[in-house]
Write an enzyme that holds these catalytic residues in place. Structure first.
Site, PDB file in Angstrom:
ATOM      1  CG  ASP A   1      37.446  39.871  45.495  1.00 23.07           C
ATOM      2  OD1 ASP A   1      38.537  39.302  45.318  1.00 23.07           O
ATOM      3  OD2 ASP A   1      36.425  39.603  44.840  1.00 23.07           O
TER       4      ASP A   1
ATOM      5  CG  ASP B   1      40.572  35.053  41.904  1.00 24.14           C
ATOM      6  OD1 ASP B   1      40.058  36.009  42.517  1.00 24.14           O
ATOM      7  OD2 ASP B   1      40.164  33.891  41.996  1.00 24.14           O
TER       8      ASP B   1
END
Length: 505
Positions: free
Chosen positions: A379, A174
């Site tokens: 991201d 992540d």
């Protein structure tokens, strides 16, 4: 033989080489949740249902990223807020009693335990006087930290080994988080999961970290368990959907199995050994590994051992090649061929990799504009690309004029522009969309900008939503990053984009 455990960490590992002073370069597999190697893989789901699930996860994550991004709006003042302004917040709930010092588990948390809800867990936040965003009280020194990231909103996993002897783990990678944590024995209140919990008692390299350590002080929030002589550092981390993890901050050896067949290990990596983990975490995972740029993320802790740099190369979703994507560290990480480089924005949101979006062009010369410069988060965990509505709406209008196909509506009404391909010509191609990201000119091919919903419909893989609209924040999602070698140099604060065939890495 090491047993397998599932939890969000990075890559695989075994024994062999331990990286210490010298820098190393290596790559590991990065597994999409819908890849056949993933424990989440479901071959029976239709393409349409899979895409709609992707979009729903993406919307939830994008909204959460936005909230977290702006909750850190004055992060440079958060340390001051934690002391000077601590009297403005109510006393933080004490959660050290949830981690018994002895081994008298199983341990049942009393039914009246005051677990803080998101509303009770203020994020350190000092907005400017003219901020349009909701004001929150500054947090007290011991307030449990909360992030608005949704606990199960992820797309990529890696395999690792943890401890000595090692235990294999499937981990969530992540880039929107920093803290590394895994579920550990004994567990007072853990969600149901498939794999055994990590048992620190069986690892000779495991050690709890005391409150006096620098790494404990780097936590956004911590408390001390003074019941033991070493005053163990206790963390609590909450998520925007109400999920939470509580446990000991510890250190352990992390080892990776590389794509070249070797192994490389890193000792004394700080992580959260969670003894309480509940909420919406999925049973196939047992923790999380942060790849953000904050001090407790995996990449920051590995630091000079990987030359402060890492990258990934994401295989397109619809590729007929079932090769996994790649996550690379150190000298293997940054491409030097046909590369576009931009500088990260120097703002106080240290977790996120943020650049500026300065312009958009459709095809060769249909430039959208004039448009106001905005921040853009790069991201890997968000599927779609998100634009402010003031940018998205004229882009959709321009694409609708440029693409000569009938428009149709997505059945779930989740995407802003879709086309009927029932009678499309065999030589038809969608236009490229070029993003100007600071000094980097990044051209998105049709598979980066559009997503096939079914045999007769393709939609723009860019959108906005009510939580994103109006705050001038954009997110570059992972569809847009596919078949790019995306490199992050934390030392020079640079992000690079190099076109690549990621099936060949």
């Amino acid at each position: 033989m090491a047993s397998a455990t599932l939890f969000p960490f990075l890559s695989i590992f075994s024994l062999t080489l331990l990286a210490t002073a010298s820098a190393v370069g290596f790559s590991v597999e990065l597994i999409h949740r819908n890849h056949p190697k993933s424990p989440f893989y479901n071959p029976t789901i239709s393409i349409s249902d899979r895409v709609h699930a992707e979009v729903q996860r993406s919307h939830a994550r994008a909204a959460a990223l936005r909230r977290t991004f702006f909750s850190q709006l004055r992060n440079d003042m958060s340390s001051t807020a934690n002391t000077k302004y601590s009297n403005l917040s109510p006393p933080a709930p004490d959660f050290t009693h949830l981690i018994p010092a002895d081994s008298s588990f199983p341990y049942t948390i009393p039914s009246d335990t005051p677990f803080p809800s998101p509303a009770d867990s203020p994020i350190p936040y000092l907005p400017p006087a003219d901020s349009p965003f909701p004001t929150q009280s500054p947090a007290s020194p011991n307030a449990p930290i909360e992030t608005d990231i949704i606990a199960n909103s992820f797309d990529y996993l890696v395999s690792i080994h943890l401890g000595t002897p090692t235990r294999e783990v499937i981990a969530i990678a992540d880039t929107g988080s920093d803290l590394i944590w895994v579920t550990c024995k004994p567990c007072a209140d853990c969600y149901k999961q498939d794999a055994p919990l990590f048992n620190p008692a069986t690892s000779s390299s495991y050690a709890n970290l005391p409150c006096s350590t620098k790494k404990c002080n780097q936590l956004p929030s911590s408390q001390c368990d003074n019941s033991a002589s070493d005053s163990k550092c206790i963390y609590q981390y909450g998520y925007g959907d109400g999920s939470q993890t509580i446990g000991n901050l510890a250190q352990e050896t992390v080892t990776f199995n590389t794509t070249s067949g070797g192994t490389v290990g890193f000792p004394k990596v700080a992580f959260g050994c969670s003894h309480v983990a509940n909420g919406t975490f999925e049973r196939h995972s047992a923790g999380l590994v942060g790849l953000g740029s904050g001090p407790l993320s995996l990449v920051s802790q590995l630091g000079s051992s990987i030359e402060h740099q890492f990258s990934y190369c994401l295989v397109p979703y619809d590729s007929a090649n079932i090769t996994t994507s790649r996550l690379s560290f150190g000298s293997d990480a940054i491409s030097s061929h046909d590369v576009e480089i931009t500088t990260m924005v120097d703002i106080d949101r240290e977790t996120f990799y943020t650049v500026t979006l300065d312009g958009i062009t459709v095809g060769k010369n249909n430039t959208l504009g004039p448009m106001e410069r905005s921040y853009m988060i790069v991201d890997s965990g968000t599927t779609l690309t998100y634009l402010d509505s003031t940018v998205l709406e004229p882009l959709v209008e321009l694409l609708a004029k440029t693409i000569h196909l009938p428009q149709v509506e997505d059945n779930e009404k989740l995407l802003p522009l879709c086309f009927d391909e029932s009678n499309v010509e065999s030589d038809f191609v969608y236009p490229d969309i070029t993003l100007q990201l600071g000094k980097a000119t990044v051209t998105l091919k049709p598979y980066n900008a559009f997503r096939k919903i079914n045999d007769k419909m393709t939609c723009l893989a860019m959108t906005s939503n009510n939580d994103i609209s109006g705050d001038n924040l954009s997110i570059l999602g992972n569809i847009a990053q596919q078949n790019f070698h995306v490199g992050f140099d934390l030392a020079s604060r640079k992000i690079s984009f190099a076109p690549a065939d990621c099936t060949k890495y």
